[in-house]
Write a protein that holds these residues in place. Structure first.
Motif, PDB file in Angstrom:
ATOM      1  N   CYS A 181       0.807  -1.117   0.145  1.00 42.27           N
ATOM      2  CA  CYS A 181       0.138   0.047   0.018  1.00 42.27           C
ATOM      3  C   CYS A 181       0.883   1.309   0.147  1.00 42.27           C
ATOM      4  N   GLU A 214       2.158   1.710  -3.371  1.00 38.71           N
ATOM      5  CA  GLU A 214       0.934   2.110  -4.401  1.00 38.71           C
ATOM      6  C   GLU A 214       0.881   3.571  -4.372  1.00 38.71           C
ATOM      7  N   SER A 261       0.701   0.127  -9.418  1.00 39.84           N
ATOM      8  CA  SER A 261      -0.362  -0.716  -9.074  1.00 39.84           C
ATOM      9  C   SER A 261       0.073  -2.147  -8.308  1.00 39.84           C
ATOM     10  N   ARG A 262      -0.569  -2.520  -7.480  1.00 37.44           N
ATOM     11  CA  ARG A 262      -0.370  -4.057  -6.835  1.00 37.44           C
ATOM     12  C   ARG A 262      -0.031  -4.907  -7.837  1.00 37.44           C
ATOM     13  N   ASP A 263      -0.865  -5.204  -8.845  1.00 38.22           N
ATOM     14  CA  ASP A 263      -0.758  -5.976  -9.709  1.00 38.22           C
ATOM     15  C   ASP A 263       0.746  -5.758 -10.819  1.00 38.22           C
TER      16      ASP A 263
END
Lengths: 325, 94
Positions: A95, A98, A103-105
């Motif tokens: 987080c 991010e 992004s997380r992906d």
């Protein structure tokens, strides 16, 4: 550390803005996601926090290996709680990364493609139950050395994630020491297992701090930006000085013939780990690199239908709610 | 391929009588699962008695560049603080 050899990005920007930014850091101000920051600061932090997050997640694998074989129900519950904490630490850190615009992906995909790294330590196997003690005592102990100062790092979301992590990390180290102490005080066979675990995890733990300062090329900029607070050698020395008496209490021997108290410097002299081994592990040639990446890739691939299915369900529910209104 | 789960901001009430405070964020497909994830990620050690989750996209924030115009006017209004006023000792506690 959990983030080893993070390369600092060069920055070419308006010198006036850069000076104002550095002044804020020097004044001890925290940088927040929407504030102006040099592109190099942003990129270096994504790399560092991302690597730290990946380490937390991959770090669940060597310990998860023993959950089903823990010797008692209590030890199993403790180990489960610890591994769950590691997942939480990974999430706090993802987080934080991010907020810097990745992004997380993307982070996950960069781990799986090998573009981003995780700590070298998790490429070593946990062969016996005593290793679980050694991991908590030594690996989490080494991690704490680095993470405590990072609570004062200049990037707000990273510092706040570190505060949460440090609160939980102390449990990890203490349960590990408690575990290995039980074995060191047990039968001769159990004590031998504890010694064997220390023998195998000692040098890989020292490697966690990264190469010696004289060979560490990325430190200066990161230290000016306060995203690295202490040098690798300072932290390694502190770790050795803290750990030697703990080993003595257990009646275990640090596997280093050159280990000696040095009155003048007020710390121990000790042998360097084998840095060739370290670079080989980073290159992917450690004992478990392939296993770890395979496990992460499988988890990501096998979980895809769950992620997609829950998203499809959420969309359907949202549409129904709108229709009902 | 798949679209990523949206981001949620998590607020926890630590104890009865206190405000909910922002503790962090997480990904979840919907509000219900965001609450469940928040419980697992942020309240493993009795940190809360109540959870709020808000889609991060729904938060409007002030711009860092507006810091001056927004907050500096408060600096020179010292008369808004009780300590600005001298109350003679004889009057007693006020």
């Amino acid at each position: 550390m959990y983030a080893q050899m993070v390369k600092s990005e060069a920055t070419e920007e308006d010198p006036e803005k850069l000076a104002a930014f550095q002044a804020r850091i020097d004044a001890g101000e925290r940088i927040e996601p929407k504030d102006w920051m040099p592109e190099g600061y942003r990129k270096t932090l994504i790399r560092q926090i991302g690597q730290h997050a990946h380490s937390e997640i991959v770090g669940q694998l060597p310990e998860g290996n023993w959950i089903t074989r823990a010797p008692t129900l209590e030890r199993k519950a403790i180990l489960l709680a610890k591994v769950q904490d590691e997942a939480g630490h990974g999430l706090y850190l993802y987080c934080a990364a991010e907020t810097l615009g990745i992004s997380r992906d993307e982070l996950t995909e960069q781990l799986l493609s090998g573009k981003m790294k995780y700590s070298s330590i998790f490429n070593y196997p946990t062969l016996t139950w005593a290793d679980i003690g050694a991991v908590g005592w030594l690996v989490d102990g080494a991690a704490i050395m680095n993470q405590v100062p990072l609570q004062r790092t200049s990037f707000g979301p990273y510092a706040r994630a570190m505060v949460r992590i440090c609160k939980e990390e102390s449990f990890h180290q203490r349960q590990g020491y408690d575990l290995i102490r039980k074995m060191a005080e047990g039968t001769p066979e159990q004590k031998a297992m504890a010694q064997d675990a220390l023998n195998r995890f000692w040098y890989p733990s020292l490697m966690m701090f990264g190469p010696s300062d004289k060979d560490s090329v990325h430190s200066t900029q990161s230290m000016a930006w306060k995203i690295k607070i202490n040098t690798n050698d300072e932290l390694r020395q502190k770790f050795v000085d803290q750990t030697v008496p703990q080993a003595e209490f257990l009646g275990l021997t640090i596997p280093d013939e050159n280990l000696k108290w040095n009155e003048d410097k007020g710390g121990y002299d000790f042998s360097e780990p084998d840095w060739n081994e370290f670079y080989e592990v980073l290159k992917g040639n450690g004992p478990c690199n392939a296993d770890r990446m395979e496990a992460r890739t499988r988890a990501w691939r096998d979980g895809a239908w769950v992620r997609d299915g829950l998203m499809a369900h959420a969309r359907k529910q949202a549409t129904r709610r709108v229709a009902a209104e | 391929m798949s679209s990523e789960w949206p981001l949620w901001e998590v607020f926890i009430r630590g104890q009865h009588g206190l405000n909910h405070r922002h503790v962090g964020s997480l990904h979840a497909p919907d509000a219900e699962l965001a609450i469940r994830h928040a419980r697992d990620v942020y309240t493993r050690r009795n940190e809360g008695v109540s959870i709020w989750v808000v889609p991060s996209a729904q938060i409007t924030a002030s711009a860092p560049s507006e810091k001056g115009p927004l907050f500096e006017p408060a600096n020179d209004k010292v008369y808004r603080h009780p300590t600005f006023y001298d109350i003679p000792d004889e009057v007693g506690h006020m």
